[in-house]
Motif scaffolding. Sequence first.
Motif, PDB file in Angstrom:
ATOM      1  N   ILE A  74     -32.419  60.528  88.039  1.00  0.00           N
ATOM      2  CA  ILE A  74     -31.747  60.429  89.343  1.00  0.00           C
ATOM      3  C   ILE A  74     -31.975  61.685  90.196  1.00  0.00           C
ATOM      4  CG2 ILE A  74     -29.953  58.879  88.431  1.00  0.00           C
ATOM      5  CD1 ILE A  74     -27.988  61.293  88.708  1.00  0.00           C
ATOM      6  N   VAL A  77     -34.642  62.461  93.459  1.00  0.00           N
ATOM      7  CA  VAL A  77     -34.322  62.346  94.899  1.00  0.00           C
ATOM      8  C   VAL A  77     -34.035  63.728  95.511  1.00  0.00           C
ATOM      9  CG1 VAL A  77     -32.589  61.454  96.529  1.00  0.00           C
ATOM     10  CG2 VAL A  77     -33.815  59.890  95.001  1.00  0.00           C
ATOM     11  N   ALA A 138     -31.806  54.319  91.117  1.00  0.00           N
ATOM     12  CA  ALA A 138     -31.542  55.589  91.803  1.00  0.00           C
ATOM     13  C   ALA A 138     -30.122  55.990  91.431  1.00  0.00           C
ATOM     14  CB  ALA A 138     -31.660  55.429  93.318  1.00  0.00           C
ATOM     15  N   SER A 182     -32.697  57.485  99.407  1.00  0.00           N
ATOM     16  CA  SER A 182     -32.609  56.564  98.266  1.00  0.00           C
ATOM     17  C   SER A 182     -33.079  55.162  98.640  1.00  0.00           C
ATOM     18  CB  SER A 182     -31.175  56.509  97.732  1.00  0.00           C
ATOM     19  OG  SER A 182     -30.746  57.801  97.350  1.00  0.00           O
ATOM     20  N   TYR A 185     -36.784  55.215  98.662  1.00  0.00           N
ATOM     21  CA  TYR A 185     -37.252  55.336  97.285  1.00  0.00           C
ATOM     22  C   TYR A 185     -37.126  54.004  96.528  1.00  0.00           C
ATOM     23  CZ  TYR A 185     -37.258  57.458  92.565  1.00  0.00           C
ATOM     24  OH  TYR A 185     -37.514  57.793  91.263  1.00  0.00           O
TER      25      TYR A 185
END
Length: 339
Positions: A74, A77, A138, A182, A185
């Motif tokens: 995680i 990011v 994410a 996010s 992503y």
Amino acid sequence: MPGPLLDTLKGAKPDIAPVWLMRQAGRYLPEYRELRADKGGFLELVYDSEAAAEITVQPIRRFGFDGAILFSDILIVPHAMGQGLEFLAGEGPKLSPTLLEAELSDFAATYERFDPIYETVRLTRQQIGDQVTMLGFAGSPWTVATYMIAGEGSKDQGPARLLAYRDPARMQAIVDAIIEVSVTYLRGQIDAGAEAVQLFDSWAGSLAPDEFERWVVAPNAAITAQIKQSHPDTPVIGFPKGAGAKLPGYARETGVDAIGMDETLDPAWVHSKLPETIPVQGNLDPLLVEAGGPALPERVRTIIDAFEDRPHVFNLGHGIGQFTSIEHVEQLLAAVRGA
Ligand code: CP3
């Protein structure tokens, strides 16, 4: 033919619950430890698409799980947003400078860092069969923010909670920035072949009710809405760890397609509180898998029985621990599949 995990996330009820385990790609596997020793650090593995795809596939090969979760973290990011990231052996992640020492605008974003991750998804998708579901993920904004603010894991997420009370506008700006990155992503992962995505809100449990609404429910709802806009057929799994009694509200207000449950939740309570059409995922205590013994298959049975009338994905309540034996994972699978 999408496979039983994806079908279940879309509302099907196969006779045998599909199963995957959070943190299934990782340190409890000897083949992971071997590759990690060869390649050096954790981040080196994450950014090496071939190695990361190999690690993503390792637990599928060994156990035949129904889902393959992307091997990444995680904290990629914040790294792409320009914050320094290191994983020090035995100490966990360190992010620097922290958002107590610097502003987001001080960071130089490098979104190309996502490219090797997308390549991992593509390579993995080529290696797993069409019955295995490719899962992207994410961190949820609140959980990611707790690391960006404290610079490391923190007891009770105190630094982030204090910042949110002292300067809610600044906290909102941090959360909004994480939401935006996010979404990009996750869309990239889906375009590369992820068939469902999970939002990990590992520290959702430390927030008071109003704060939970603002920093957990609203950001997860925003991400879900934006993913639905661009990718309406891709299920979003929300995992608000520690939400407790706030879980039904989270399910109602975020619009996620499926709910991940931690081990503290009573399956019968969850079943009675969530609409029967919502698929659920969980919630065996990872420490019971580490401990093993007759309570393990008994508890598996209890969870499966509680959810027999709704779509249910078998999983743990949190990530599998690094000291868990392979035999205990095999016992868990035998119990799920024989149940
Ligand atoms: O198998 C999988 O689930 C896929 C990969 C994955 C990792 N981390 C790999 C990893 C996923 C989905 C995560 C999520 C993650 N990372 C979360 C949310 C879920 C949770 O467990 O609460 C969080 C909070 C992190 C941040 C993080 N990453 C910490 C705090 C640590 C150090 C402590 C720990 O648990 O290992 C990591 C490192 C990490 N992420 C490892 C792995 C395999 C261990 C790295 C190593 O030493 O080899």
